[in-house]
Design an enzyme around this catalytic site. Structure first.
Site, short mmCIF file in Angstrom:
data_model
loop_
_atom_site.label_atom_id
_atom_site.label_comp_id
_atom_site.label_asym_id
_atom_site.label_seq_id
_atom_site.Cartn_x
_atom_site.Cartn_y
_atom_site.Cartn_z
N THR A 1 -2.50 5.32 7.62
CA THR A 1 -2.50 4.41 6.50
C THR A 1 -1.13 4.27 5.89
OG1 THR A 1 -3.40 3.85 4.38
CG2 THR A 1 -2.94 6.14 4.72
N GLU B 1 -4.86 -2.29 -5.51
CA GLU B 1 -4.53 -3.50 -6.27
C GLU B 1 -5.72 -4.07 -7.02
OE1 GLU B 1 -2.96 -5.98 -3.22
OE2 GLU B 1 -0.93 -5.19 -3.40
#
Lengths: 383, 383
Positions: B179, B259
């Site tokens: 990731t 986000e």
């Protein structure tokens, strides 16, 4: 207009109290013959609603005489009691029409997990029967709406025969094998086997290429009924072409009315090794929230397109991909090409073209952008 | 804290002008030995960024002496010139350190398709070298941030040895095999082969189970460096457990800073036939925009959970699924059970538990809700 445009059909749309707003919520479409050929496709979702479980049995013999539809509740994950409601309303419609319940398709739409009052549904069926009319198609098309802002209807003219259709659907819109609730009618003479072939060919390139929000419904049903009332037998090619036109027209109406959408996006994949791979690549882009949010912001972010393509198993050279947005090739050979600032994404219609340079097949997948309004509508739906 | 907590490491974070804000944007982590074992995992995305293409070659011999990282540009789809920038900065770092460029991992993050100025990058590498410090980990962790609102750092204490780590990532957060950018350091003695085994075991149940927005990045890189400076050789079990703890801690920090997110959602799948099927089911729910929008609206819409499960190929009976939200079993045997109104989704942490009743395996997948802020951030990112 709509399902009553072809000869041999009556329809109705009435308010049965399933919607708290008092709007029409029960529809009935009846084929008066002389023929009763039919074909259907259903959702590929393994968690299927009760009306789908019922209707899959109904359509097996290729004969359907009526379609009952209700909005105001999907009758999905409502257990045996929910299935009994579906069965009971098919029996009620059959008794009124003097036919067998096994020839009655049932479709439901609305919230999942909501149990409708059975008496209310049965009363709705009786009221719809009383209201059946050769001009009732428009009422029926309105009665199946949920979060749809407009009804979806279509008529395609053949040589002495017609196809009519209605559809509903605005969210959970990523059909596989079928989409939402769609009823198509025709007065052409088309035996059930040919009807099935034509329907699968038509849905494969229309509803199956629509992926508004990546979420596959539990209730998707597309049924076509053929009355033969025109007495005319079109060639399979002519009929399939007309049915494909009707399905594509309805699919585009669904696309344009998708929940909260600001843009309709056509993703065309060129030079794929196989058509399936073209669809896989198109769908991967259609399911990228980042790409869809960028289109909402009128941002021609082709990097997010390539990042999506990279998640597929399709044949391509990662260093040799071309991408155009609204006809401007912003990326060639996987590097920046034309200035993205020259791409105007303000109009609702957006095209994305991807050249895989790996074969001769192509496909177009349609989707919508990801907007504030989509988030709002879908966070407030059941409240 | 962070990557300089274990003995044998120096780090730096400096501003090289790649970010228009003037914030730190170049980081350097150096292993001073005496050992230089390493292991890495990279994104499964087939469209890989230039630094990934370079670093995949660097890590093959199990020896890495330094990691250069920059934010302010992903150096992805920037063609041969972009690759040459990656190569040039590895050479620059190597020359400063008196080592070979083939022992320097390079990581980049930021906008895709953006070509960074090579001289600026090289000047940044030189400045980072000059700033190297045994306490520089915090600066390095800040220099790799993009839309991250906080830096992500971790320290895990072993018996006489430590693991330190830093990570960045806030969007395009659905890693497979790795990731975003993560650098882990340890002063334990762990040969490269054992390090690789431990890293794959740790990432498989941490970063690989994170699916914030379904979008797989082109730049994901996780690298672990072992200096051996403690002189202590832990058992493989102890080291793997500590490394898994460090990776899980960083993954949760990524999740909490995703986000625009309002909720962190843990989806636990019980009684699956295989662990892979448990992950498949969890990921299908994690990728349902409808489910994620419902959580944003504090709506315990379990119907959308079942609709997602139905799209998978896992073993289960569609009529016998149980679903709990925050411990309340709102669905049993695929029908309504406890009143959803008793589920309070206002706290940020949400748990969804799915019982497939098909075996003895389980897995947890983590995701976020779909919010107005997510749409906003990702429609405005490049403007």
């Amino acid at each position: 207009m709509t399902v009553t445009a072809p000869a041999g059909f009556r329809a109705a749309g009435v308010a049965a109290g399933l919607k708290s707003t008092g709007a029409k919520d029960v529809a009935l479409v009846v084929n008066d013959g002389p023929r009763f050929d039919s074909a259907s496709v259903f959702t590929a979702n393994r968690c299927k609603a009760n009306p789908v479980l019922w209707s899959q049995e109904v359509v097996k013999d290729g004969t359907v005489r009526a379609v009952f539809l209700n909005s105001g509740g999907a009758n999905c994950y409502t257990g045996p009691e929910g299935f009994q409601t579906t069965h009971a309303v098919a029996e009620e419609v059959a008794a009124k029409l003097g036919i067998g319940a096994i020839d009655v398709v049932v479709c439901s739409t609305g919230l999942i997990g909501l149990t409708n009052d059975r008496d209310q549904v049965l009363a709705g069926a009786a009221a719809a029967f009383d209201a059946l009319d050769a001009d009732g198609g428009d009422d029926a098309a309105h009665a199946i709406m949920t979060t749809d802002s407009v009804s979806k209807q279509v008529v395609v003219e053949g040589a002495g025969w017609r196809i009519g259709g209605m559809a509903k659907g605005a969210g959970m819109l990523a059909p596989q094998l079928a989409t939402m609730l769609v009823v198509l009618t025709t007065d052409a003479v088309v035996p059930a086997g040919d009807l099935d072939t034509a329907l699968r060919a038509a849905t494969r390139v229309s509803f199956d290429r629509l992926d508004s929000d990546g979420c596959m419904s539990t209730n998707d049903t597309v049924t076509v009924l053929a009355s033969g009332a025109s007495g005319i037998t079109p060639t399979p090619e002519d009929f399939t072409a007309a049915l494909t036109q009707a399905c594509t027209d309805l699919a585009m109406q669904l696309l344009e009315d998708a929940e909260g959408a600001d843009h309709e996006i056509a993703i065309t994949v060129l030079h794929a090794a196989t058509e399936d791979e073209a669809v896989e690549v198109g769908r991967s882009v259609a399911r990228s929230n980042l790409f869809k949010a960028a289109v909402f912001g009128n941002d021609p972010n082709w990097g997010r397109v390539l990042a999506s393509i990279g998640t597929t198993s399709a044949q391509f050279d990662p260093a040799d991909l071309d991408v155009a947005m609204n006809g401007v090739w912003v990326c060639k050979q996987s590097t920046p090409h034309a200035d993205p600032a020259t791409v105007d994404l303000k109009p609702r219609e957006v095209s994305v073209t991807i050249d895989l340079k790996s074969g001769s097949e192509r496909a177009t997948v349609w989707t919508n952008d990801l907007t504030h309004a989509y988030v709002h509508e879908n966070s407030a739906y059941s409240s």
